[in-house]
Write a protein that holds these residues in place. Structure first.
Motif, PDB file in Angstrom:
ATOM      1  N   GLN A 276       0.877  -1.155  -0.202  1.00 25.44           N
ATOM      2  CA  GLN A 276      -0.136  -0.227  -0.407  1.00 25.44           C
ATOM      3  C   GLN A 276       1.353   1.230   0.083  1.00 25.44           C
ATOM      4  OE1 GLN A 276      -1.604   1.442   3.438  1.00 25.44           O
ATOM      5  NE2 GLN A 276      -3.670   1.521   2.966  1.00 25.44           N
TER       6      GLN A 276
ATOM      7  N   ILE B  52      -2.249   3.657  -3.534  1.00 22.08           N
ATOM      8  CA  ILE B  52      -2.369   2.757  -4.740  1.00 22.08           C
ATOM      9  C   ILE B  52      -1.866   1.270  -3.995  1.00 22.08           C
ATOM     10  CG2 ILE B  52      -0.591   1.250  -6.723  1.00 22.08           C
ATOM     11  CD1 ILE B  52       0.275   3.873  -6.811  1.00 22.08           C
ATOM     12  N   TYR B  53      -2.718  -0.043  -3.864  1.00 21.40           N
ATOM     13  CA  TYR B  53      -2.449  -1.418  -3.464  1.00 21.40           C
ATOM     14  C   TYR B  53      -2.055  -1.718  -5.056  1.00 21.40           C
ATOM     15  CZ  TYR B  53      -5.163   0.423   0.378  1.00 21.40           C
ATOM     16  OH  TYR B  53      -6.084   0.009   1.148  1.00 21.40           O
ATOM     17  N   THR B  54      -0.415  -2.528  -4.265  1.00 24.27           N
ATOM     18  CA  THR B  54      -0.652  -3.488  -5.821  1.00 24.27           C
ATOM     19  C   THR B  54      -0.147  -4.820  -5.069  1.00 24.27           C
ATOM     20  OG1 THR B  54       0.953  -1.789  -6.277  1.00 24.27           O
ATOM     21  CG2 THR B  54       2.425  -4.095  -7.345  1.00 24.27           C
TER      22      THR B  54
ATOM     23  N   GLN C 176       1.728  -6.100 -12.540  1.00 21.54           N
ATOM     24  CA  GLN C 176       1.327  -7.367 -11.164  1.00 21.54           C
ATOM     25  C   GLN C 176       0.332  -6.593 -11.611  1.00 21.54           C
ATOM     26  OE1 GLN C 176       4.083  -6.111  -8.441  1.00 21.54           O
ATOM     27  NE2 GLN C 176       4.449  -8.299  -8.913  1.00 21.54           N
TER      28      GLN C 176
ATOM     29  N   GLN D 171      -3.040  -3.583 -10.426  1.00 20.65           N
ATOM     30  CA  GLN D 171      -3.052  -2.824  -9.318  1.00 20.65           C
ATOM     31  C   GLN D 171      -4.375  -1.862  -8.691  1.00 20.65           C
ATOM     32  OE1 GLN D 171       0.411   0.488 -10.526  1.00 20.65           O
ATOM     33  NE2 GLN D 171       0.991   0.044  -9.260  1.00 20.65           N
TER      34      GLN D 171
ATOM     35  N   MET E  85      -5.931   2.069  -7.670  1.00 17.91           N
ATOM     36  CA  MET E  85      -5.936   2.807  -7.399  1.00 17.91           C
ATOM     37  C   MET E  85      -6.732   3.201  -6.335  1.00 17.91           C
ATOM     38  SD  MET E  85      -3.908   3.842 -10.885  1.00 17.91           S
ATOM     39  CE  MET E  85      -4.174   2.567 -11.171  1.00 17.91           C
TER      40      MET E  85
ATOM     41  N   ALA F 116      -2.033  -1.633 -13.646  1.00 20.29           N
ATOM     42  CA  ALA F 116      -1.698  -2.328 -13.761  1.00 20.29           C
ATOM     43  C   ALA F 116      -0.043  -1.676 -13.956  1.00 20.29           C
ATOM     44  CB  ALA F 116      -1.655  -3.477 -14.500  1.00 20.29           C
ATOM     45  N   VAL F 117       1.008  -2.444 -13.333  1.00 27.68           N
ATOM     46  CA  VAL F 117       2.675  -1.894 -13.025  1.00 27.68           C
ATOM     47  C   VAL F 117       3.068  -3.203 -13.870  1.00 27.68           C
ATOM     48  CG1 VAL F 117       2.844  -2.496 -10.949  1.00 27.68           C
ATOM     49  CG2 VAL F 117       4.625  -0.698 -11.204  1.00 27.68           C
TER      50      VAL F 117
ATOM     51  N   GLY G 258       2.960   2.789 -14.707  1.00 21.87           N
ATOM     52  CA  GLY G 258       1.296   2.296 -15.412  1.00 21.87           C
ATOM     53  C   GLY G 258       0.702   1.946 -15.931  1.00 21.87           C
TER      54      GLY G 258
ATOM     55  N   TYR H 265      -8.705  -7.307 -15.253  1.00 20.30           N
ATOM     56  CA  TYR H 265      -7.480  -7.140 -15.174  1.00 20.30           C
ATOM     57  C   TYR H 265      -6.763  -7.946 -15.754  1.00 20.30           C
ATOM     58  CZ  TYR H 265      -2.364  -9.177 -13.385  1.00 20.30           C
ATOM     59  OH  TYR H 265      -1.350  -8.791 -13.343  1.00 20.30           O
TER      60      TYR H 265
END
Length: 287
Positions: free
Chosen positions: A93, A107-109, A124, A126, A128, A145-146, A153, A187
């Motif tokens: 986070q 941002i949660y990854t 991965q 993400q 937001m 995603a990242v 991003g 996703y």
């Protein structure tokens, strides 16, 4: 929908402590000399100020603006994430601010939801979460995603995976959870599309059309995009994936006029990228 248990109490309080609170103050006018002793100051009845903990103003809003504290709303969404079916293993986070704290992005990854777009090229999931105190952003969550190779991003768009709400102190938990439960499906669908991007060849002329849509009347930005495209073409070939990464490189990393406000700048750039995604999808499907 299955019953979900949202854990409250100490966990929510701990999460709330990550965010500073802000306050509403009356807004007053005064003369140019700033002299408050002669009775010239007047209350502004139509607006109010939002100030931080030390009293410094961060926004001016209408008198009917409903202030929703990050410390109230963000922990609720955090609980929704924890209660979701997403694999939280290794979840991170990151809390970011812009405009002196008037805008917030969390941002949660999710490393457990890593997928390959091409050989050695992984992304991965993400999510937001955004909120603002100046009326520019309603509370919302956005899927993305990242790309691990360059930390761009990756912009994804699907209305069914987004959640937004007017400024109230409580989330509609059932709606938020329902939206979040579609995030993994959306996703995965976007990754499959990006896999097509990686195989879809395009012409330089097609790329230039997209760059012109992004740049508008800015010749300097168009040149920057063309130069960045050369880098990604060398890595990925002249493909839609190279074009897409050129755009996300700009939205994520291109020089910012004001570093302190880059969170808001990235959001605005990503909004521009979202507008051209249908054209990229059309190119990939036609290749």
């Amino acid at each position: 929908m299955e019953n979900l248990t949202i854990v409250k109490g100490a966990g929510r309080r701990k999460e709330a402590e990550k965010y500073n609170r802000v306050f509403e103050k009356d807004l007053w006018t005064h003369n140019e000399l700033g002299n408050y002793t002669n009775g010239d100051e007047q209350l502004v009845p139509t607006h109010k100020a939002i100030v931080n903990e030390d009293g410094s103003p961060i926004a001016v809003v209408g008198k009917n603006y409903n202030l929703v504290q990050n410390a109230d709303i963000m922990p609720q969404f955090h609980e929704v994430i924890l209660a979701s079916k997403l694999d939280k293993t290794g979840m991170t986070q990151q809390i970011q601010y812009s405009h002196n704290g008037a805008k917030t992005k969390v941002i949660y990854t999710f490393p457990a939801h890593e997928m390959a777009v091409d050989v050695g090229d992984h992304v991965q999931l993400q999510i937001m979460v955004l909120n603002s105190y100046d009326g520019t952003w309603k509370f919302m969550s956005i899927l993305g995603a990242v790309r691990l190779a360059c930390m761009n991003g990756q912009v994804a768009y699907d209305a069914f995976s987004e959640y937004s709400a007017k400024h109230t102190r409580s989330l509609d938990v059932d709606v938020a959870v329902a939206k979040l439960e579609t995030a993994l499906e959306v996703y995965e669908a976007n990754v499959k599309l990006w896999q097509q991007y990686a195989k879809a060849g395009i012409s330089n002329a097609q790329a230039t059309v997209i760059f012109q849509k992004i740049a508008g009347k800015s010749d300097r930005l168009e040149v920057l995009l063309e130069e960045t495209f050369l880098k990604y073409k060398a890595e990925m070939g002249t493909t839609v994936w190279a074009l897409f990464n050129t755009l996300t490189d700009w939205s994520s990393h291109a020089k910012f006029k004001n570093e302190a406000n880059k969170v808001a700048t990235i959001y605005n750039r990503e909004a521009k990228v979202r507008k051209v995604l249908p054209f990229l999808k059309e190119m990939a499907l036609a290749a």
